[in-house]
Scaffold this motif. Structure first.
Motif, mmCIF file in Angstrom:
data_model
loop_
_atom_site.group_PDB
_atom_site.id
_atom_site.type_symbol
_atom_site.label_atom_id
_atom_site.label_comp_id
_atom_site.label_asym_id
_atom_site.label_seq_id
_atom_site.Cartn_x
_atom_site.Cartn_y
_atom_site.Cartn_z
ATOM 1 N N UNK A 37 -23.162 -7.841 19.995
ATOM 2 C CA UNK A 37 -23.260 -7.932 18.645
ATOM 3 C C UNK A 37 -24.310 -8.945 18.087
ATOM 4 N N UNK A 38 -24.620 -10.094 18.637
ATOM 5 C CA UNK A 38 -25.746 -10.881 18.239
ATOM 6 C C UNK A 38 -26.892 -10.486 18.855
ATOM 7 N N UNK A 39 -27.151 -9.635 20.126
ATOM 8 C CA UNK A 39 -28.182 -9.074 20.430
ATOM 9 C C UNK A 39 -28.772 -8.051 19.371
ATOM 10 N N UNK A 40 -27.830 -7.312 18.993
ATOM 11 C CA UNK A 40 -28.161 -6.096 17.913
ATOM 12 C C UNK A 40 -28.638 -6.710 16.825
ATOM 13 N N UNK A 41 -27.974 -7.720 16.302
ATOM 14 C CA UNK A 41 -28.450 -8.569 15.175
ATOM 15 C C UNK A 41 -29.668 -9.059 15.281
ATOM 16 N N UNK A 42 -30.161 -9.643 16.415
ATOM 17 C CA UNK A 42 -31.199 -10.364 16.411
ATOM 18 C C UNK A 42 -32.570 -9.383 16.748
ATOM 19 N N UNK A 43 -32.250 -8.184 16.997
ATOM 20 C CA UNK A 43 -33.387 -7.276 17.142
ATOM 21 C C UNK A 43 -33.205 -6.148 15.967
ATOM 22 N N UNK A 44 -32.796 -6.391 15.016
ATOM 23 C CA UNK A 44 -32.466 -5.469 13.886
ATOM 24 C C UNK A 44 -31.730 -4.250 14.012
ATOM 25 N N UNK A 45 -31.049 -4.082 15.102
ATOM 26 C CA UNK A 45 -30.387 -2.813 15.549
ATOM 27 C C UNK A 45 -28.716 -2.469 15.056
ATOM 28 N N UNK A 46 -28.524 -3.757 14.241
ATOM 29 C CA UNK A 46 -26.949 -3.601 13.951
ATOM 30 C C UNK A 46 -26.505 -2.620 13.236
ATOM 31 N N UNK A 47 -27.498 -2.038 12.039
ATOM 32 C CA UNK A 47 -27.023 -0.673 11.474
ATOM 33 C C UNK A 47 -27.444 0.496 11.828
ATOM 34 N N UNK A 48 -28.140 0.554 13.017
ATOM 35 C CA UNK A 48 -28.495 1.800 13.604
ATOM 36 C C UNK A 48 -27.464 2.571 13.957
ATOM 37 N N UNK A 49 -27.694 4.056 14.083
ATOM 38 C CA UNK A 49 -26.580 4.821 14.560
ATOM 39 C C UNK A 49 -26.537 4.845 16.011
ATOM 40 N N UNK A 50 -25.211 5.096 16.518
ATOM 41 C CA UNK A 50 -25.113 4.563 17.823
ATOM 42 C C UNK A 50 -25.216 6.159 18.608
ATOM 43 N N UNK A 51 -25.332 6.055 19.917
ATOM 44 C CA UNK A 51 -25.418 7.361 20.732
ATOM 45 C C UNK A 51 -24.688 6.937 21.949
ATOM 46 N N UNK A 52 -24.426 8.146 22.521
ATOM 47 C CA UNK A 52 -23.585 8.289 23.881
ATOM 48 C C UNK A 52 -24.192 7.864 25.185
ATOM 49 N N UNK A 53 -25.402 7.915 25.221
ATOM 50 C CA UNK A 53 -26.144 7.940 26.588
ATOM 51 C C UNK A 53 -27.145 6.940 26.360
ATOM 52 N N UNK A 54 -27.421 6.094 27.462
ATOM 53 C CA UNK A 54 -28.481 5.243 27.804
ATOM 54 C C UNK A 54 -29.879 5.708 27.623
ATOM 55 N N UNK A 55 -30.176 6.954 28.167
ATOM 56 C CA UNK A 55 -31.403 7.355 28.560
ATOM 57 C C UNK A 55 -31.382 8.919 28.321
ATOM 58 N N UNK A 56 -32.397 9.609 27.926
ATOM 59 C CA UNK A 56 -32.344 10.971 27.839
ATOM 60 C C UNK A 56 -32.948 11.480 29.439
ATOM 61 N N UNK A 57 -32.219 12.466 29.447
ATOM 62 C CA UNK A 57 -32.205 13.258 30.840
ATOM 63 C C UNK A 57 -33.536 13.789 30.908
ATOM 64 N N UNK A 58 -34.342 13.941 30.128
ATOM 65 C CA UNK A 58 -35.464 14.511 30.032
ATOM 66 C C UNK A 58 -36.564 13.463 29.962
ATOM 67 N N UNK A 59 -36.463 12.348 29.834
ATOM 68 C CA UNK A 59 -37.447 11.160 29.661
ATOM 69 C C UNK A 59 -37.619 10.843 31.072
ATOM 70 N N UNK A 60 -39.125 10.658 31.220
ATOM 71 C CA UNK A 60 -39.616 9.900 32.644
ATOM 72 C C UNK A 60 -40.528 8.929 32.141
#
Length: 167
Positions: A37-60
């Motif tokens: 939670x502190x990390x998300x706050x520090x990088x301004x991502x606390x209020x961003x929308x959450x997602x279910x995967x860490x990386x897109x399967x099509x991203x290289x």
């Protein structure tokens, strides 16, 4: 140890070096919810929308030599914070290490990948590791042997399988 060191009993361990530890009779649960939670706050991502995967399967992810440069210090700070979280989050290890390889010259495309990891943490900040008292421990890891398919280092990836049982 009491013969060698001065010790005192201060109760059950609940928090140490950023790790939150919950102990029951059957198991121990280790996570880093507060740090996440502190990390998300520090990088301004606390209020961003959450997602279910860490990386897109099509991203290289590659060096992206034509991409727009991004501030190295900020990128490295994000990667360092994410690497610290891997102590209790094996689900992010692969993608964080993938992004960490690109720290020398980060581009905006790399930042997008790191922000996706942060968005994943929003939806999974309470994940952690359970260690059960009466269970076997099997560690099995698989990677793709793709004959130097890594665009960054041209390394071959291999399969690892190990198993440990309680003595």
């Amino acid at each position: 140890m009491q013969n060698e060191f001065e010790m005192s009993m201060m109760g059950e361990l609940n928090y140490s070096l950023g790790l939150q530890i919950k102990q029951t009779k059957e198991a121990i649960f280790i996570n880093q919810e507060k740090c996440t939670k502190e990390l998300l706050k520090r990088f301004g991502m606390r209020d961003a929308k959450g997602i279910r995967t860490t990386i897109s399967s099509s991203l290289k992810l590659d060096k992206d030599e034509k991409g727009k440069k991004f501030v190295e210090k900020r990128y490295r700070g994000m990667i360092g914070s994410l690497l610290y979280l891997t102590a209790s989050r094996p689900d992010i290890v692969f993608v964080v290490c993938l992004c960490a390889k690109l720290q020398a010259c980060p581009k905006e495309s790399h930042l997008i990948a790191v922000k996706r990891i942060l968005r994943y943490l929003i939806s999974s900040y309470d994940y952690g590791l359970w260690y059960y008292k009466q269970s076997c421990f099997d560690l099995i890891a698989y990677t793709e042997a793709n004959y130097a398919g890594c665009k960054v280092e041209r390394r071959v990836q291999v399969e690892i399988a190990n198993s440990w049982e309680d003595a």
